[in-house]
Design an enzyme around this catalytic site. Structure first.
Site, PDB file in Angstrom:
ATOM      1  N   HIS A  14      38.455  40.342  24.396  1.00 54.86           N
ATOM      2  CA  HIS A  14      37.273  39.898  23.671  1.00 54.86           C
ATOM      3  C   HIS A  14      36.280  39.332  24.672  1.00 54.86           C
ATOM      4  CE1 HIS A  14      38.566  40.215  19.460  1.00 54.86           C
ATOM      5  NE2 HIS A  14      39.768  40.003  19.949  1.00 54.86           N
ATOM      6  N   ASP A  33      31.376  42.370  22.498  1.00 56.59           N
ATOM      7  CA  ASP A  33      31.544  42.247  21.049  1.00 56.59           C
ATOM      8  C   ASP A  33      30.206  42.341  20.327  1.00 56.59           C
ATOM      9  OD1 ASP A  33      34.217  41.938  21.609  1.00 56.59           O
ATOM     10  OD2 ASP A  33      34.384  39.910  20.796  1.00 56.59           O
TER      11      ASP A  33
END
Length: 168
Positions: free
Chosen positions: A120, A125
């Site tokens: 992440h 993202d």
């Protein structure tokens, strides 16, 4: 349509990173030691976002953290007073109630390639979320980030995704 502009800063959280967050992001404490604190970049952040439309996956989660940091930095007002937020998670829950609506699930459901996402990361993202949001809104070609004149004739500033990991 994305403009290619972004706001992305790594910040020193002045505390150790949670082990779970390290596993998800790959960010180590040592990497953040020489990074600025939020209050050092707060004015730059506000200048970038002021008046922008922002696509957020779960704005309800992020807003509290951002507002707390703004307050600690001596910035008056809330982020909600400065931006128009569109919440992708809320839209996804309306479109697919009772289903998983995390970013990975939405990428899979909508055919957005996230195979390059091993960890992440805020910027990656956000870029994936832009593609997801466009797909959820039937391929809408303009998110309002591009420069254009508003109906009142006031020029709108060019915007794109705003990304700032406040706490890890």
């Amino acid at each position: 349509r994305p403009t290619g502009r972004s706001f992305h800063r790594y910040l020193n959280p002045d505390r150790a990173i949670d082990e779970g967050a390290k596993a998800v992001t790959g960010i180590e404490d040592e990497f953040l030691l020489d990074k600025p604190r939020f209050h050092e970049i707060a004015e730059e952040f506000i200048a970038f976002v002021d008046g922008a439309e922002v696509i957020a996956h779960n704005a309800n989660f992020d807003v509290g953290f951002i507002n707390a940091e703004l307050s600690l930095a001596g910035i008056t007002g809330t982020i909600q007073q400065r931006v128009q937020a569109h919440v992708a998670l809320q839209l996804a829950r309306e479109m697919w109630p009772g289903q998983r609506n995390g970013l990975d699930a939405l990428c899979k459901r909508l055919g957005v390639d996230n195979s390059h996402r091993e960890l992440h990361g805020a910027l990656l993202d956000a870029q994936l979320l832009a593609d997801v949001y466009l797909a959820m809104t039937a391929g809408q070609g303009d998110l309002g980030f591009a420069s254009e004149a508003s109906p009142a004739g006031v020029a709108r500033r060019e915007r794109t995704l705003v990304v700032i990991p406040l706490r890890v």
